[in-house]
Design a protein around this motif. Sequence first.
Motif, PDB file in Angstrom:
ATOM      1  N   ALA A  70      18.872  59.345  32.771  1.00 32.90           N
ATOM      2  CA  ALA A  70      17.770  58.504  33.236  1.00 32.90           C
ATOM      3  C   ALA A  70      16.622  59.364  33.754  1.00 32.90           C
ATOM      4  CB  ALA A  70      18.254  57.551  34.321  1.00 32.90           C
ATOM      5  N   HIS A  75      16.361  55.206  28.949  1.00 35.30           N
ATOM      6  CA  HIS A  75      16.462  53.838  29.446  1.00 35.30           C
ATOM      7  C   HIS A  75      17.941  53.411  29.464  1.00 35.30           C
ATOM      8  CE1 HIS A  75      12.071  53.208  29.087  1.00 35.30           C
ATOM      9  NE2 HIS A  75      12.190  53.975  28.014  1.00 35.30           N
ATOM     10  N   SER A  76      18.232  52.376  30.240  1.00 35.10           N
ATOM     11  CA  SER A  76      19.616  51.923  30.351  1.00 35.10           C
ATOM     12  C   SER A  76      20.187  51.508  29.002  1.00 35.10           C
ATOM     13  CB  SER A  76      19.721  50.761  31.350  1.00 35.10           C
ATOM     14  OG  SER A  76      18.915  49.655  30.927  1.00 35.10           O
ATOM     15  N   GLN A 152      24.965  49.075  27.732  1.00 32.74           N
ATOM     16  CA  GLN A 152      23.863  49.021  28.687  1.00 32.74           C
ATOM     17  C   GLN A 152      24.362  48.585  30.067  1.00 32.74           C
ATOM     18  OE1 GLN A 152      20.572  46.538  27.539  1.00 32.74           O
ATOM     19  NE2 GLN A 152      19.266  47.293  29.175  1.00 32.74           N
ATOM     20  N   ALA A 153      25.250  47.614  30.083  1.00 35.37           N
ATOM     21  CA  ALA A 153      25.789  47.135  31.359  1.00 35.37           C
ATOM     22  C   ALA A 153      26.536  48.244  32.087  1.00 35.37           C
ATOM     23  CB  ALA A 153      26.713  45.942  31.123  1.00 35.37           C
ATOM     24  N   CYS A 156      24.080  50.654  33.582  1.00 30.29           N
ATOM     25  CA  CYS A 156      23.449  50.060  34.763  1.00 30.29           C
ATOM     26  C   CYS A 156      24.383  50.092  35.967  1.00 30.29           C
ATOM     27  CB  CYS A 156      23.021  48.617  34.468  1.00 30.29           C
ATOM     28  SG  CYS A 156      21.566  48.489  33.411  1.00 30.29           S
ATOM     29  N   SER A 160      23.517  51.857  39.394  1.00 31.07           N
ATOM     30  CA  SER A 160      23.505  50.997  40.584  1.00 31.07           C
ATOM     31  C   SER A 160      24.434  51.543  41.662  1.00 31.07           C
ATOM     32  CB  SER A 160      23.914  49.568  40.210  1.00 31.07           C
ATOM     33  OG  SER A 160      22.971  48.973  39.339  1.00 31.07           O
ATOM     34  N   LYS A 175      15.810  49.169  41.099  1.00 32.59           N
ATOM     35  CA  LYS A 175      16.785  48.813  40.075  1.00 32.59           C
ATOM     36  C   LYS A 175      17.120  50.063  39.264  1.00 32.59           C
ATOM     37  CE  LYS A 175      15.230  43.997  39.652  1.00 32.59           C
ATOM     38  NZ  LYS A 175      14.387  44.029  40.874  1.00 32.59           N
ATOM     39  N   PRO A 176      18.112  50.009  38.393  1.00 31.91           N
ATOM     40  CA  PRO A 176      18.408  51.175  37.552  1.00 31.91           C
ATOM     41  C   PRO A 176      17.183  51.707  36.813  1.00 31.91           C
ATOM     42  CG  PRO A 176      20.207  49.621  37.389  1.00 31.91           C
ATOM     43  CD  PRO A 176      19.139  48.947  38.228  1.00 31.91           C
ATOM     44  N   SER A 177      16.294  50.816  36.402  1.00 30.22           N
ATOM     45  CA  SER A 177      15.085  51.273  35.712  1.00 30.22           C
ATOM     46  C   SER A 177      14.162  52.069  36.617  1.00 30.22           C
ATOM     47  CB  SER A 177      14.330  50.074  35.127  1.00 30.22           C
ATOM     48  OG  SER A 177      14.004  49.138  36.136  1.00 30.22           O
TER      49      SER A 177
END
Length: 232
Positions: A70, A75-76, A152-153, A156, A160, A175-177
């Motif tokens: 990241a 990206h996630s 992706q989950a 994240c 997180s 957030k993760p982003s």
Amino acid sequence: MLLRRSVVRIAYRTLRELKLSDDDPTRDIELPARAVGGVRPLSEDEVVDLRHHASFVTRPSRHGAAAALALAGGHSGEIGHIRVKDIDTERRRVWMHGSTKTDPRWCPLDDWGFNTLTARAAFVTARQVRPESGPAARLAVSDRHGSDAFLQARACVALSDLLKRIGLGDEEDVKPSSVTASAAVAEFERTGHIEDAARLLGLRSLDRAAAVIGYTWAGQAGCDDEAGADCA
């Protein structure tokens, strides 16, 4: 200047954790938040904390790999797809495969990111009991097959978890982003060009890249790139 300030802050933070000192000459320095669209990039100090907590583990973890990817600009939706073979150790970079919203690209790795990913690569390669091993092993998620949404989950969740460890789990605009956005902010501050931030993130729209880092176009409206369909 930013690097020197980070070094000073982490040095005094470490002294406090070791109960050797309560001093910190940078304690009262506050940087303005860059929240855009409900998500803000991590600050310089928060990135240092994230790396700190991702590093002090008993073995190379998927959390550290997710953070390194990241912070490289991944990206996630991309992080879960990255495998050992995607690391270019000679040029110290990692291949991001892209997604429906981003372009494939090489992302450079700083020393921390490179060391974290190569250590993780060596660890997952040695786990021969997994169905996938060696160059095909994934870095930031388990080697189980899954859909894009599943991968992706999992990415994240890893990010997180790290955000919670540094005390940001309850902040609505983190957030993760936020981790990925901080990489774009650093690139923009390094070069002064929004195009470089967009290229790092694999974004086709300069307006989207500007929104990610909280940059406001001065004295103009509308699109500044050729991808008009992507512009707000």
